[in-house]
Design an enzyme around this catalytic site. Structure first.
Site, short mmCIF file in Angstrom:
data_model
loop_
_atom_site.label_atom_id
_atom_site.label_comp_id
_atom_site.label_asym_id
_atom_site.label_seq_id
_atom_site.Cartn_x
_atom_site.Cartn_y
_atom_site.Cartn_z
N ASP A 35 0.98 -1.11 -0.03
CA ASP A 35 0.04 -0.14 -0.05
C ASP A 35 0.93 1.24 0.03
O ASP A 35 2.27 0.94 -0.01
CB ASP A 35 -1.17 0.03 1.28
N SER A 36 0.26 2.34 -0.15
CA SER A 36 1.00 3.65 -0.26
C SER A 36 2.13 3.64 0.96
O SER A 36 3.06 4.27 0.83
CB SER A 36 0.26 4.81 -0.38
#
Lengths: 76, 247
Positions: A35-36
């Site tokens: 994920d980011s």
């Protein structure tokens, strides 16, 4: 251990996945489940290990394992 | 066992008022401290006063409105203590005026210190906390960030901003076991409230259900709880310490 091996080991450890999955063509987000926030954690780990600080505007260019290997080895 | 034994906390605005009371309480609870503010001699006094066996206390001046100054502060804490487990974004200023009389500079200065300063702190400490996969951040807002207050458009806007910032940061960082909460003090006796007239003070207190003003210790007790593992399941919250003023 070579730089390339070290980079792949860091990706495997940070994303908590098997090292065999960390192939050059693998997409961090789509294939490896990043994920980011985990992308940012990877960048911190590369900075600590290789002293390469990746500017935020370059994050978008680092989509696959191969992109990261090329970026880190050429900016080290 | 003391609540914060072996943990390291960075506290801004710790040279006086609520920040100094938080530092005092955290020292009581066994935390190592880096206390920060703009005034070096006041910081030194607080350090001398709360220094004791079993904990390490350092101080450093900081301009929290400057991101590089805040980064230096966190870097110094990492070099000195090897970790930052707790960040208390407490520093804040007022420039009270009616909106019609409020200069651009009054607005900008208060927003830059109170709101941007809190953002700078969260940004600066996130790297260390992400690596550690744990941490707790406590932002000091105010009940006027919820209610508004005549004469404090800049201050109350900055404190309302801190509430949104707290909740956003809590959502961004929760998956990495980093908790972010805010404390909203009501009427607390400090240097900041000393300048309020007796009549205004009486009027304030009349509206407080518990019938008295609060102390810095009342805020510090909650800060210690939110900084500790006792509050492990609490994040993204704004908790009022206001004698029941807002319900």
């Amino acid at each position: 251990m070579s730089d390339v091996e070290k980079i792949k080991q860091i990706i495997s450890k940070e994303l908590e996945i098997d090292e065999a999955e960390v192939v050059d063509s693998a997409s961090l987000v789509d294939d490896l489940g990043a994920d980011s926030l985990s992308v940012m954690e990877l960048m911190i780990a590369f900075d600590d290990e290789f002293g390469v600080e990746v500017p935020e505007e370059d994050y978008d260019k680092l989509l696959t394992v191969g992109d990261i290997v090329n970026y880190i080895t050429s900016n080290k | 066992m003391p609540l914060l034994k072996g943990k390291t906390a960075v506290i801004t605005g710790a040279s006086r008022g609520i920040g100094a009371d938080i530092a005092r309480k955290f020292a009581d609870e066994g935390a190592n401290l880096l206390i920060a503010a703009t005034n070096e001699s006041l910081l030194n006094q607080v350090k001398d006063e709360i220094e004791r066996a079993g904990i390490d206390i350092e101080f450093k001046t900081v301009d929290i409105s400057d991101s590089s100054s805040f980064s230096e502060l966190i870097k110094y804490a990492m070099e000195t203590f090897g970790a930052v487990d707790i960040l208390v974004n407490n520093a804040g200023i007022t420039r009270d005026k009616l909106i019609m009389a409020m200069k651009d500079e009054d607005w900008d200065t208060v927003l830059n210190v109170n709101l941007k300063g809190t953002f700078n702190g969260i940004k600066a400490v996130t790297r260390a906390m992400l690596k550690a996969k744990k941490g707790t951040i406590i932002n000091i807002t105010s009940v006027v960030g919820i209610t508004g207050n005549a004469g404090q458009a800049n201050y109350s806007a900055s404190k309302a901003g801190i509430i949104g910032l707290t909740k956003s940061a809590a959502k961004e960082l929760a998956s990495r076991n980093i908790r972010v909460n805010a404390i909203a003090p009501g009427y607390i006796e400090t240097d900041m409230t000393d300048s309020i007239s007796d009549i205004a003070r009486e009027n304030f207190i009349k509206n407080i259900p518990l019938g008295k003003s609060g102390t810095g210790s009342d805020v510090a007790n909650l800060a210690a709880f939110l900084a500790s593992e006792e509050s492990n399941y609490i994040t993204g919250q704004v908790i009022n310490v206001d004698g029941g003023l807002l319900m």
